[in-house]
Design a protein around this motif. Structure first.
Motif, PDB file in Angstrom:
ATOM      1  N   VAL A   1      50.551  -5.986  -7.481  1.00  0.00           N
ATOM      2  CA  VAL A   1      49.294  -6.454  -7.039  1.00  0.00           C
ATOM      3  C   VAL A   1      49.011  -5.583  -5.648  1.00  0.00           C
ATOM      4  O   VAL A   1      47.912  -5.066  -5.200  1.00  0.00           O
ATOM      5  CB  VAL A   1      49.047  -7.828  -6.731  1.00  0.00           C
ATOM      6  CG1 VAL A   1      47.996  -8.517  -6.233  1.00  0.00           C
ATOM      7  CG2 VAL A   1      49.274  -8.718  -8.213  1.00  0.00           C
TER       8      VAL A   1
ATOM      9  N   THR B   1      45.818  -2.777  -5.130  1.00  0.00           N
ATOM     10  CA  THR B   1      44.927  -3.026  -3.758  1.00  0.00           C
ATOM     11  C   THR B   1      45.009  -1.795  -3.039  1.00  0.00           C
ATOM     12  O   THR B   1      43.816  -1.398  -3.019  1.00  0.00           O
ATOM     13  CB  THR B   1      45.508  -4.333  -2.753  1.00  0.00           C
ATOM     14  OG1 THR B   1      45.935  -5.418  -3.323  1.00  0.00           O
ATOM     15  CG2 THR B   1      44.589  -4.525  -1.850  1.00  0.00           C
TER      16      THR B   1
ATOM     17  N   ASN C   1      43.739 -10.093   3.284  1.00  0.00           N
ATOM     18  CA  ASN C   1      42.516 -10.585   3.049  1.00  0.00           C
ATOM     19  C   ASN C   1      41.873 -10.363   1.432  1.00  0.00           C
ATOM     20  O   ASN C   1      41.207 -11.045   0.908  1.00  0.00           O
ATOM     21  CB  ASN C   1      41.493 -10.393   4.094  1.00  0.00           C
ATOM     22  CG  ASN C   1      41.790 -10.911   5.280  1.00  0.00           C
ATOM     23  OD1 ASN C   1      42.600 -12.122   5.368  1.00  0.00           O
ATOM     24  ND2 ASN C   1      41.031 -10.346   6.551  1.00  0.00           N
ATOM     25  N   SER C   2      42.555  -9.209   1.220  1.00  0.00           N
ATOM     26  CA  SER C   2      41.863  -8.999  -0.296  1.00  0.00           C
ATOM     27  C   SER C   2      42.647  -9.646  -1.364  1.00  0.00           C
ATOM     28  O   SER C   2      42.287  -9.661  -2.639  1.00  0.00           O
ATOM     29  CB  SER C   2      42.182  -7.321  -0.505  1.00  0.00           C
ATOM     30  OG  SER C   2      41.380  -6.841   0.446  1.00  0.00           O
ATOM     31  N   ILE C   3      43.936 -10.008  -1.170  1.00  0.00           N
ATOM     32  CA  ILE C   3      44.700 -10.550  -2.140  1.00  0.00           C
ATOM     33  C   ILE C   3      45.076 -12.211  -1.912  1.00  0.00           C
ATOM     34  O   ILE C   3      45.455 -12.712  -1.212  1.00  0.00           O
ATOM     35  CB  ILE C   3      46.351 -10.057  -2.160  1.00  0.00           C
ATOM     36  CG1 ILE C   3      46.218  -8.655  -2.048  1.00  0.00           C
ATOM     37  CG2 ILE C   3      47.105 -10.794  -3.180  1.00  0.00           C
ATOM     38  CD1 ILE C   3      47.627  -8.164  -2.011  1.00  0.00           C
ATOM     39  N   PRO C   4      44.153 -12.918  -2.920  1.00  0.00           N
ATOM     40  CA  PRO C   4      44.361 -14.193  -2.905  1.00  0.00           C
ATOM     41  C   PRO C   4      45.508 -15.124  -2.990  1.00  0.00           C
ATOM     42  O   PRO C   4      46.420 -14.374  -3.740  1.00  0.00           O
ATOM     43  CB  PRO C   4      43.390 -14.833  -3.981  1.00  0.00           C
ATOM     44  CG  PRO C   4      42.541 -13.636  -4.546  1.00  0.00           C
ATOM     45  CD  PRO C   4      43.520 -12.570  -4.000  1.00  0.00           C
ATOM     46  N   ARG C   5      45.836 -16.032  -1.739  1.00  0.00           N
ATOM     47  CA  ARG C   5      47.134 -16.739  -1.814  1.00  0.00           C
ATOM     48  C   ARG C   5      48.314 -15.872  -1.710  1.00  0.00           C
ATOM     49  O   ARG C   5      49.393 -16.413  -1.506  1.00  0.00           O
ATOM     50  CB  ARG C   5      47.488 -17.401  -3.318  1.00  0.00           C
ATOM     51  CG  ARG C   5      46.343 -18.414  -3.834  1.00  0.00           C
ATOM     52  CD  ARG C   5      46.744 -19.086  -5.102  1.00  0.00           C
ATOM     53  NE  ARG C   5      46.964 -18.159  -6.218  1.00  0.00           N
ATOM     54  CZ  ARG C   5      46.246 -17.773  -6.933  1.00  0.00           C
ATOM     55  NH1 ARG C   5      44.845 -18.064  -6.602  1.00  0.00           N
ATOM     56  NH2 ARG C   5      46.278 -16.775  -7.799  1.00  0.00           N
TER      57      ARG C   5
END
Lengths: 113, 113
Positions: free
Chosen positions: B28, B32, B46-50
């Motif tokens: 992931v 990104t 901030n681009s990768i939730p959680r």
């Protein structure tokens, strides 16, 4: 952030896939069935160096519950249990191929060092 | 078994790849950077939730040590640290694309249920 960035939107499918295929062995098990077709538990186990029966059993159950692998019990004596990729599991072939091709290059690079 | 089966031989590159890309987040994070190009730590986060900062930091270091991600410190005020895929990391693009394409189908299938 309520407004998702463009990158985040594009990431979501990859995150879903990795949620499913997470872990060291699942993709390896699926690739084994992709290469080997219909296989018994011990055939799968013997094809994958270092995998334990416990992990293989757990991951096969997980993949079965997600309809990626099917399990068939045959009324032979003794009973045989066979595993294969479902039609849905087979749609992952481009992932297996991309990982294999990259892995071949990566292995050459490691060995060269 | 000293003699490796044909399946095992074909599996080895996939096993090498999964050894490297193992875990929920590495692929992931790489995707990104593939989508975003050069990014600061917080932009990635901030681009990768959680994802947590701790995991992101650990995985970026791992990917840097394997020459898949490069880290550049810029002498600005305050100092900025930028990450991007190396040329070698970019050779994984077929893996990112295959995972994205499959993930899009998989997401549709989940939502339909």
């Amino acid at each position: 952030m309520n407004q998702k960035s463009e990158i985040t939107k594009k990431l979501l499918p990859v995150m879903d896939t990795m949620e499913l295929l997470n872990g060291r062995w699942k993709i390896v098990i699926m690739t084994t069935l992709y290469l080997g077709g219909t296989m018994r538990f011990n055939e799968i186990k013997n094809s994958i160096p270092r995998i334990t029966g416990r992990v293989l059993s757990k991951d096969l159950k997980f993949l079965e519950s997600h309809q990626i692998v099917s399990r068939t019990v045959k009324d032979t004596s003794p009973i045989t249990v066979e595993y294969e990729l479902t039609e849905y599991g087979k749609t992952l072939d481009s992932v297996f191929r991309a990982l294999t091709e990259w892995g071949i290059q990566h292995r050459k690079r490691i060995i060269r060092k």
